[in-house]
Design an enzyme around this catalytic site. Sequence first.
Site, PDB file in Angstrom:
ATOM      1  N   ASP A   1      -9.959  -0.035  -5.974  1.00 34.52           N
ATOM      2  CA  ASP A   1      -8.876   0.581  -5.216  1.00 34.52           C
ATOM      3  C   ASP A   1      -8.362   1.756  -6.044  1.00 34.52           C
ATOM      4  O   ASP A   1      -7.638   1.583  -7.022  1.00 34.52           O
ATOM      5  CB  ASP A   1      -7.783  -0.466  -4.977  1.00 34.52           C
ATOM      6  CG  ASP A   1      -6.513   0.129  -4.369  1.00 34.52           C
ATOM      7  OD1 ASP A   1      -6.435   1.370  -4.226  1.00 34.52           O
ATOM      8  OD2 ASP A   1      -5.600  -0.657  -4.050  1.00 34.52           O
TER       9      ASP A   1
ATOM     10  N   CYS B   1       4.905  -3.288  -1.978  1.00 35.07           N
ATOM     11  CA  CYS B   1       3.705  -3.896  -1.392  1.00 35.07           C
ATOM     12  C   CYS B   1       2.913  -4.658  -2.438  1.00 35.07           C
ATOM     13  O   CYS B   1       1.666  -4.595  -2.454  1.00 35.07           O
ATOM     14  CB  CYS B   1       2.815  -2.854  -0.721  1.00 35.07           C
ATOM     15  SG  CYS B   1       3.577  -2.112   0.707  1.00 35.07           S
TER      16      CYS B   1
ATOM     17  N   HIS C   1      -2.160  -4.360  -4.870  1.00 37.74           N
ATOM     18  CA  HIS C   1      -1.372  -3.933  -3.709  1.00 37.74           C
ATOM     19  C   HIS C   1      -1.773  -4.819  -2.521  1.00 37.74           C
ATOM     20  O   HIS C   1      -2.905  -5.274  -2.453  1.00 37.74           O
ATOM     21  CB  HIS C   1      -1.719  -2.462  -3.435  1.00 37.74           C
ATOM     22  CG  HIS C   1      -0.901  -1.786  -2.376  1.00 37.74           C
ATOM     23  ND1 HIS C   1      -1.171  -1.907  -1.037  1.00 37.74           N
ATOM     24  CD2 HIS C   1       0.176  -0.963  -2.464  1.00 37.74           C
ATOM     25  CE1 HIS C   1      -0.297  -1.180  -0.343  1.00 37.74           C
ATOM     26  NE2 HIS C   1       0.531  -0.599  -1.192  1.00 37.74           N
TER      27      HIS C   1
ATOM     28  N   LYS D   1      -1.854  10.655  -1.201  1.00 37.56           N
ATOM     29  CA  LYS D   1      -1.371  10.440  -2.565  1.00 37.56           C
ATOM     30  C   LYS D   1      -2.014  11.455  -3.520  1.00 37.56           C
ATOM     31  O   LYS D   1      -1.908  11.340  -4.737  1.00 37.56           O
ATOM     32  CB  LYS D   1      -1.713   9.017  -3.021  1.00 37.56           C
ATOM     33  CG  LYS D   1      -1.001   7.931  -2.216  1.00 37.56           C
ATOM     34  CD  LYS D   1      -1.324   6.550  -2.754  1.00 37.56           C
ATOM     35  CE  LYS D   1      -0.993   5.452  -1.778  1.00 37.56           C
ATOM     36  NZ  LYS D   1       0.404   5.005  -1.806  1.00 37.56           N
TER      37      LYS D   1
ATOM     38  N   GLN E   1      -4.161   5.005  -6.602  1.00 36.44           N
ATOM     39  CA  GLN E   1      -3.238   5.569  -7.588  1.00 36.44           C
ATOM     40  C   GLN E   1      -3.948   6.321  -8.704  1.00 36.44           C
ATOM     41  O   GLN E   1      -3.294   6.812  -9.630  1.00 36.44           O
ATOM     42  CB  GLN E   1      -2.363   4.463  -8.195  1.00 36.44           C
ATOM     43  CG  GLN E   1      -1.420   3.819  -7.213  1.00 36.44           C
ATOM     44  CD  GLN E   1      -0.500   4.813  -6.525  1.00 36.44           C
ATOM     45  OE1 GLN E   1      -0.292   5.931  -7.005  1.00 36.44           O
ATOM     46  NE2 GLN E   1       0.032   4.436  -5.375  1.00 36.44           N
TER      47      GLN E   1
HETATM   48  C1  LIG Z   1      -2.737   0.670  -5.379  1.00 38.74           C
HETATM   49  C2  LIG Z   1      -2.647   0.978  -3.929  1.00 38.74           C
HETATM   50  N1  LIG Z   1      -3.599   0.529  -3.089  1.00 38.74           N
HETATM   51  C3  LIG Z   1      -3.580   0.783  -1.768  1.00 38.74           C
HETATM   52  C4  LIG Z   1      -2.578   1.522  -1.199  1.00 38.74           C
HETATM   53  C5  LIG Z   1      -2.604   1.751   0.286  1.00 38.74           C
HETATM   54  O1  LIG Z   1      -2.831   3.089   0.603  1.00 38.74           O
HETATM   55  P1  LIG Z   1      -2.617   3.597   2.108  1.00 38.74           P
HETATM   56  O2  LIG Z   1      -1.246   3.126   2.500  1.00 38.74           O
HETATM   57  O3  LIG Z   1      -2.693   5.079   1.999  1.00 38.74           O
HETATM   58  O4  LIG Z   1      -3.683   3.013   2.957  1.00 38.74           O
HETATM   59  C6  LIG Z   1      -1.564   2.019  -2.032  1.00 38.74           C
HETATM   60  C7  LIG Z   1      -0.458   2.854  -1.523  1.00 38.74           C
HETATM   61  O5  LIG Z   1       0.468   2.426  -0.849  1.00 38.74           O
HETATM   62  C8  LIG Z   1      -1.591   1.730  -3.422  1.00 38.74           C
HETATM   63  O6  LIG Z   1      -0.638   2.171  -4.244  1.00 38.74           O
END
Ligand SMILES: Cc1ncc(COP(=O)(O)O)c(C=O)c1O
Lengths: 402, 402, 149, 149
Positions: free
Chosen positions: A196, A360, A120, A222, A199
């Site tokens: 990370d 993203c 991401h 999430k 998910q």
């Molecule tokens: C794999 C992954 N990493 C990071 C993020 C970023 O999370 P957040 O937008 O809550 O900071 C997301 C979600 O958008 C994600 O799916």
Amino acid sequence: MIQKKNNIRDDFPIFKNHPELVYLDSTATTQKPKAVINAMTAFVSDDYATINRGIYSLSYHATQKCLAARKAVQNFINAKSEKEVVFVKGTTEAINIIANSYLNHVITDSDSILLSDMEHHANIVPWQQIVSPNQIKVCNITNSGELDWDDFKKKCQNNPKLISLTHVSNVLGTINPIKELIAYAREHTDAIIVIDGAQAVGHMAVDVQDLDCDFYCFSAHKLYGPTGIGVLYGKYELLDEMTPYQTGGDMIELVSFEQSTFTKPPAKFEAGTPAIMEIMGLHACINYISTIGFKHIQEIEYSLYEQLINEVQSLKDFTIHGESNHKAAILSFSIKDIHPHDIGTIMDQEHIAIRVGHHCAQPLMKRLAVPATARISIGCYNTSEDISKCVTALKKVVDFFK
Amino acid sequence: MIQKKNNIRDDFPIFKNHPELVYLDSTATTQKPKAVINAMTAFVSDDYATINRGIYSLSYHATQKCLAARKAVQNFINAKSEKEVVFVKGTTEAINIIANSYLNHVITDSDSILLSDMEHHANIVPWQQIVSPNQIKVCNITNSGELDWDDFKKKCQNNPKLISLTHVSNVLGTINPIKELIAYAREHTDAIIVIDGAQAVGHMAVDVQDLDCDFYCFSAHKLYGPTGIGVLYGKYELLDEMTPYQTGGDMIELVSFEQSTFTKPPAKFEAGTPAIMEIMGLHACINYISTIGFKHIQEIEYSLYEQLINEVQSLKDFTIHGESNHKAAILSFSIKDIHPHDIGTIMDQEHIAIRVGHHCAQPLMKRLAVPATARISIGCYNTSEDISKCVTALKKVVDFFK
Amino acid sequence: MSLNKLYEQMILEHNKNPRNFKKVDPCTHSSHGHNPLCGDDYVVSIRVKDGIIDDIGFEGMGCAISKASGSLMTETLIGKPIDFVLDTKDKFINLVTEDDAVNENLGKLVVFEGVKKYPVRVKCAALVWRALEDALINTSSNNNTVTTE
Amino acid sequence: MSLNKLYEQMILEHNKNPRNFKKVDPCTHSSHGHNPLCGDDYVVSIRVKDGIIDDIGFEGMGCAISKASGSLMTETLIGKPIDFVLDTKDKFINLVTEDDAVNENLGKLVVFEGVKKYPVRVKCAALVWRALEDALINTSSNNNTVTTE
Ligand SMILES: Cc1ncc(COP(=O)(O)O)c(C=O)c1O
Ligand SMILES: Cc1ncc(COP(=O)(O)O)c(C=O)c1O
């Protein structure tokens, strides 16, 4: 087993208020159960006060509740101590903290870091602010959407300073074998390992000690929890070594215009008035998930995913992106000659919320050689009827553009 | 005019649930009216979705609501454009952003910055991370707790690169004449001017164009709004010049492993999933305040403050810190030979929540030559009875330690 | 709950007239105890001779609870062997934190039992004891600081 | 609301068989239009001769709305004077954004009226027009990019 009726759905007011809604974008953000909404409402209606600094009972009890929430997170991910749990805004902030307060201080020009092709943007761009492009190595993915083990091993030979990988891909759904990857990296590199977990945490039990990662990041929103709050887990020694990130009230010991000294983790990373209400919501969503149990959540999600996979077989020119044997209930797809944007609009007409776009994950889109994909993602509140409606609508899409 | 009955109080559920509570710590954080709680509950129960990225209606409407909130903030502080309104975690984050993404890039070793002796740690420590102690000049305060104009003028002669001042002191209550200070600084320096508005926005109308500050920062939780959200206002040209702060999703245009390009303000500073629920709460608290009106809020607060000042006259060995003619309804005090901590505990026994300690203003404590103070601060929900109970309790404190 | 349970008469009296409110000089051990939250700030200095507390004093400023605690601590420990001192320290910390603490052999120090019901004040009572512990245990350095928050 | 209001038959047909889906070469003006959100990405290239659009084409990829918009835009504008082009552009943007838009003189372009009811799709319809505007107005540079998000 196909989920005919899902009682969990009744816990989520949004489906009462929108009985027609088929919400299949839980990967972007999950809906909130009453238990979470009520916990926050009750807190601000009944117990609200600032924490850490007040001597009066209301403030003391709010402080204790925050501590209890921190301990709940500790248990949830099996951290060694609640001091390893830093409250942050979300995954994005967590990774930014590691980049700025850790990597920034240890990296030299000759070092590299290792990411993967399925990250991401939140697990790409913060690192790019610290290191130059040629210091970023990228682990390939296979055609089925898994991390390429051979490539991973090869790239470990560089002895990267840091390895940061997603636990579950938000596009492909792949559940990476991070325990094995970390074990390999530990044996063959000195890398600091960041996971990370954005998910993962809502869908499977995570044990940071068992995984042996150095950092683990996730967002409450999430996880059926509130926006504005997330967690940076870090091994205590590392957190202790790191420089503070934001500075201000509540994270200092002594301040003078000549010099300021900082407190210990986690306070060191929590400058300013914390997201107190959201911390209560985070605690509530952890309780909520624990009450249902991951076993049950997975039963629901996997049975629905199976139904989905079976039913989309009948669709013409339908390409699935990500066919690992270890997948979360996330389905990214393309339909030949129909742009994802058009798919999304038509689905929306049928009250079906799916995501279309690059999610993203632009480098992954490039790897898949598509400008964007459509994505269906399943949460614990979805039902067999949701999936049927979704597939019926997909058929409509195909017919419409035929 | 003494406020006998305060209808506003009925808007705040905490006082229903704690009829005995005398809450006099609004400077630390304010309680939340039903209107704010309900707005957030309604949003997550009925309209919750991610913003910016979803093509489905639910997401589109959530995005529109966030835009409406941004416009409400724009109107609230009279910014030129809603693009000058950056959503942040709070005042602390706002100042950290300015320090890192602005000052850090323009300061040289020969430059200085100008702060004052009455700043909160949030307006001290972030600057210390960027400049060395000898680059920080500090404007004195007078014995009545006002900024020393002569010293301010003198220190403007250095042509500081940046001047950062609090609008209202969270300890002394002093309302600084920032319009005049800014006008003077504009004429005699090239400084970029930052105003810490944390203690101002809940108590008086703020017009950033009229003030002509470059940046203005505040937190919703001191504005009868939720935790986890605040505002960084910045003139657009400055925001546009600045480097991003946190990076990740939602603030990029293009990402590849070679290079990423960023979007424009305010998105450039809003990496990751925003505090969507909190943005709704911020909008609701602005609406709430606007409905009551600052005129009415000030009538209430000042009449209660007057009552307080009159009633404490009878207390022996009572020292007030901060006696400016332009004060917010904040009273810091010491009682001879009684430590603030002991005052706080005894007041708490009487269900009176006041703050004791250094109030995140250690340099000011040093200037006042006290280890800590006790502080009574008034919000729009307080009543004459609250003040009477508070003064009665203070008498008890004095008697107890006699 | 009555405030008198917290502010026992003896505590109020020791707050007004703290005993051993001094720097021991020369001393063999000392430590600085600080609570940044409320500004409580004391130096505890000790002279140990033949395993016995030959002299002990405390100096600084803070609330009634912390000051009375310093006064009663020093009064209790003067002339006592190190073993007794460390044991008493443990018992005292227990007294102010644990619900089922046994308070035997604590003598006058039991007046602090009420503090337990005021969790935000426990650190006040414990501060000088934490400094004492630090002074005796980190013997090598002579100028320590402990922080409680 | 019926989907056919958005995806008018003519839009579907132009999406399948876009007209002027080409690069004009040599061209006097061109611009790159990009919507990072959904990946819509087109280059609009134009040859202006004596104040008239001598040739115009668009190339790239995107959704049905954006592609049909490119096709109908180029078809409408070819051979027209610049004044007419800019005027039509304004009218078109109005058509897809304003509730009380007058849609006279837009010819076939009125098929995009339904887009107004799908606010997230307005940018799709407008993208090639924004690129056109950018190409004609920023004449000095020959390789512009506009971004809509
Ligand atoms: C794999 C992954 N990493 C990071 C993020 C970023 O999370 P957040 O937008 O809550 O900071 C997301 C979600 O958008 C994600 O799916
Ligand atoms: C004057 C002043 N500035 C800054 C802050 C910091 O605000 P926050 O903790 O919401 O970031 C506060 C509140 O504690 C304050 O009173």
